[in-house]
Scaffold this motif. Structure first.
Motif, PDB file in Angstrom:
ATOM      1  N   ASP A 120       2.379  -1.506  54.605  1.00  0.00           N
ATOM      2  CA  ASP A 120       1.194  -0.854  55.347  1.00  0.00           C
ATOM      3  C   ASP A 120      -0.006  -1.792  55.509  1.00  0.00           C
ATOM      4  OD1 ASP A 120       0.441  -1.070  52.364  1.00  0.00           O
ATOM      5  OD2 ASP A 120      -0.198   0.880  52.153  1.00  0.00           O
ATOM      6  N   ALA A 121       0.290  -2.984  55.491  1.00  0.00           N
ATOM      7  CA  ALA A 121      -0.606  -3.877  55.656  1.00  0.00           C
ATOM      8  C   ALA A 121      -1.290  -3.863  57.084  1.00  0.00           C
ATOM      9  CB  ALA A 121      -0.194  -5.267  55.324  1.00  0.00           C
ATOM     10  N   VAL A 122      -2.991  -4.100  57.089  1.00  0.00           N
ATOM     11  CA  VAL A 122      -3.423  -4.137  58.322  1.00  0.00           C
ATOM     12  C   VAL A 122      -4.003  -5.553  58.550  1.00  0.00           C
ATOM     13  CG1 VAL A 122      -4.148  -1.790  57.971  1.00  0.00           C
ATOM     14  CG2 VAL A 122      -5.630  -3.708  57.420  1.00  0.00           C
ATOM     15  N   ALA A 123      -4.311  -5.848  59.740  1.00  0.00           N
ATOM     16  CA  ALA A 123      -4.999  -7.381  59.961  1.00  0.00           C
ATOM     17  C   ALA A 123      -5.845  -7.402  59.315  1.00  0.00           C
ATOM     18  CB  ALA A 123      -5.177  -7.355  61.449  1.00  0.00           C
ATOM     19  N   VAL A 124      -6.080  -8.791  58.864  1.00  0.00           N
ATOM     20  CA  VAL A 124      -7.195  -9.281  58.062  1.00  0.00           C
ATOM     21  C   VAL A 124      -8.110 -10.333  58.609  1.00  0.00           C
ATOM     22  CG1 VAL A 124      -8.022 -10.248  55.690  1.00  0.00           C
ATOM     23  CG2 VAL A 124      -6.252  -8.765  55.840  1.00  0.00           C
ATOM     24  N   GLU A 125      -9.393 -10.306  59.047  1.00  0.00           N
ATOM     25  CA  GLU A 125     -10.091 -11.332  59.579  1.00  0.00           C
ATOM     26  C   GLU A 125     -10.696 -12.132  58.405  1.00  0.00           C
ATOM     27  OE1 GLU A 125     -13.996 -11.932  62.425  1.00  0.00           O
ATOM     28  OE2 GLU A 125     -13.074 -10.104  62.417  1.00  0.00           O
ATOM     29  N   VAL A 126     -10.656 -13.353  58.336  1.00  0.00           N
ATOM     30  CA  VAL A 126     -11.234 -14.153  57.461  1.00  0.00           C
ATOM     31  C   VAL A 126     -12.756 -14.568  57.828  1.00  0.00           C
ATOM     32  CG1 VAL A 126     -11.277 -16.080  55.853  1.00  0.00           C
ATOM     33  CG2 VAL A 126      -9.105 -14.790  56.252  1.00  0.00           C
ATOM     34  N   LEU A 127     -13.683 -14.360  57.438  1.00  0.00           N
ATOM     35  CA  LEU A 127     -15.088 -14.800  57.647  1.00  0.00           C
ATOM     36  C   LEU A 127     -15.712 -15.831  56.938  1.00  0.00           C
ATOM     37  CD1 LEU A 127     -17.137 -13.861  59.858  1.00  0.00           C
ATOM     38  CD2 LEU A 127     -18.190 -12.423  58.283  1.00  0.00           C
ATOM     39  N   ALA A 271      -6.544   0.562  53.336  1.00  0.00           N
ATOM     40  CA  ALA A 271      -6.050  -0.816  53.524  1.00  0.00           C
ATOM     41  C   ALA A 271      -6.887  -1.813  52.265  1.00  0.00           C
ATOM     42  CB  ALA A 271      -6.447  -1.184  54.860  1.00  0.00           C
ATOM     43  N   LEU A 272      -8.162  -1.475  52.326  1.00  0.00           N
ATOM     44  CA  LEU A 272      -8.946  -2.194  51.406  1.00  0.00           C
ATOM     45  C   LEU A 272      -8.352  -2.007  49.936  1.00  0.00           C
ATOM     46  CD1 LEU A 272     -11.251  -3.950  50.166  1.00  0.00           C
ATOM     47  CD2 LEU A 272     -12.671  -1.831  50.267  1.00  0.00           C
ATOM     48  N   ALA A 273      -7.992  -0.906  49.450  1.00  0.00           N
ATOM     49  CA  ALA A 273      -7.251  -0.603  48.288  1.00  0.00           C
ATOM     50  C   ALA A 273      -5.842  -1.385  48.031  1.00  0.00           C
ATOM     51  CB  ALA A 273      -7.187   0.995  48.149  1.00  0.00           C
ATOM     52  N   GLY A 274      -5.237  -1.409  49.115  1.00  0.00           N
ATOM     53  CA  GLY A 274      -3.958  -2.291  49.118  1.00  0.00           C
ATOM     54  C   GLY A 274      -4.256  -3.564  48.944  1.00  0.00           C
ATOM     55  N   LEU A 275      -5.322  -4.169  49.706  1.00  0.00           N
ATOM     56  CA  LEU A 275      -5.744  -5.588  49.425  1.00  0.00           C
ATOM     57  C   LEU A 275      -5.950  -6.103  47.904  1.00  0.00           C
ATOM     58  CD1 LEU A 275      -5.955  -8.353  51.014  1.00  0.00           C
ATOM     59  CD2 LEU A 275      -8.455  -7.708  51.073  1.00  0.00           C
ATOM     60  N   VAL A 276      -6.809  -4.932  47.477  1.00  0.00           N
ATOM     61  CA  VAL A 276      -7.410  -5.244  46.008  1.00  0.00           C
ATOM     62  C   VAL A 276      -6.164  -5.415  45.121  1.00  0.00           C
ATOM     63  CG1 VAL A 276      -8.757  -4.196  44.211  1.00  0.00           C
ATOM     64  CG2 VAL A 276      -9.631  -4.540  46.530  1.00  0.00           C
ATOM     65  N   ARG A 277      -5.306  -4.271  45.307  1.00  0.00           N
ATOM     66  CA  ARG A 277      -4.119  -4.122  44.613  1.00  0.00           C
ATOM     67  C   ARG A 277      -3.418  -5.471  44.504  1.00  0.00           C
ATOM     68  NH1 ARG A 277      -3.543   1.190  46.312  1.00  0.00           N
ATOM     69  NH2 ARG A 277      -2.031   0.670  47.868  1.00  0.00           N
TER      70      ARG A 277
END
Length: 282
Positions: A120-127, A271-277
């Motif tokens: 279920d990942a979404v695109a991640v833009e790195v700033l 999506a944020l919860a998935g990234l943190v996990r």
């Protein structure tokens, strides 16, 4: 209070001069003065002591400056995140992750690769940002999540998970007499007569006092060190970024640095919860 009044007050409190604040806001000085007086009457508190020569913050004014900045950041964040959600349509908007350029050089690619493999990942833009800027980007909504470094960045009011803790090293020019040492103390580093420590930016954009160079980017810092103009105490993971002209020497008594992943406590993004996990699993 209105956001307009808060913007006016923060400008005066930061400039400590009504004329400069008015120019910064693009308005005339008389309506600015009236707005501040009206705000003081509404709050029943004197926010600024002013005379013909100076403007200073009262204790109440200092509180409103701190709280007002946070409130304005929250308003800006709500607007930015709402617009991004609207532009994503019915799907989940992508994530914006803020990190210092050159920091977390081993952790970040592992995190991005592992998260991208999730179903279920979404695109991640790195700033990528300058030193100390990622916290501000997170608080004002330009980023959804950030990699911060304790004890240097503030996590007040944010939710966090610790990811990795590491010791620090001092980065020196390869030809320096101390470059061959097995370790140095913080006192050794601070007393180097020929290699001043850099001055990092504060959250308000100013720099600490001192004789060292003003530094915002790791690339700029490493070049100054290679030229023999500075030394710097950095997390041990910086070794992966060093060119052959630089050497890292352990500083055992320097405080350990903990990298955390941080996000706004009110976030409800799946999506944020998935990234943190994913980050905590790594």
């Amino acid at each position: 209070m209105e956001t307009r009044e808060l913007r006016y007050f923060v400008a005066v409190a930061e400039e400590l001069h009504f004329g400069r604040a008015a120019r910064r806001l693009g308005i005339a000085q008389p309506p600015l003065s009236r707005a501040i007086r009206q705000l003081e009457r509404r709050l029943g508190a004197t926010l600024l002591d002013r005379d013909s020569r100076s403007v200073t913050l009262t204790a109440a004014g200092a509180v409103l400056l701190r709280e007002g900045r946070a409130a304005l950041d929250a308003v800006a964040a709500a607007e930015r995140r709402t617009r991004r959600a609207a532009s994503a349509g019915s799907g989940e908007p992508g994530l914006v992750l803020a990190t210092k350029a050159g920091a977390s050089s081993e952790l970040l690619p592992k995190l991005l690769d592992a998260y991208a493999a999730e179903p279920d990942a979404v695109a991640v833009e790195v700033l990528l940002c300058g030193i100390g800027e990622q916290e501000r980007l997170l608080r004002d909504g330009r980023a959804d999540v950030a990699l911060l470094h304790l004890p240097f960045d503030s996590t007040a009011g944010l939710d966090t998970e610790e990811l990795v803790t590491e010791q620090q090293v001092v980065v020196l020019p390869a030809g320096h007499p101390l470059a061959a040492r097995t370790h140095l103390s913080t006192a050794d580093v601070e007393s180097l007569p020929d290699l001043p420590l850099p001055r990092w930016p504060r959250p308000d954009g100013t720099y600490a006092d001192g004789s060292g160079p003003e530094v915002r980017q790791h690339a700029q810092l490493f070049q100054l060190i290679a030229l023999g103009r500075a030394a710097a105490v950095l997390p041990e993971s910086c070794r992966t970024l060093l060119s052959p002209g630089l050497v890292a020497v352990p500083v055992p008594d320097a405080p350990a640095v903990t990298t955390v992943i941080a996000w706004p406590p009110h976030s409800r993004s799946r999506a944020l919860a998935g990234l943190v996990r994913t980050a905590t699993r790594l």
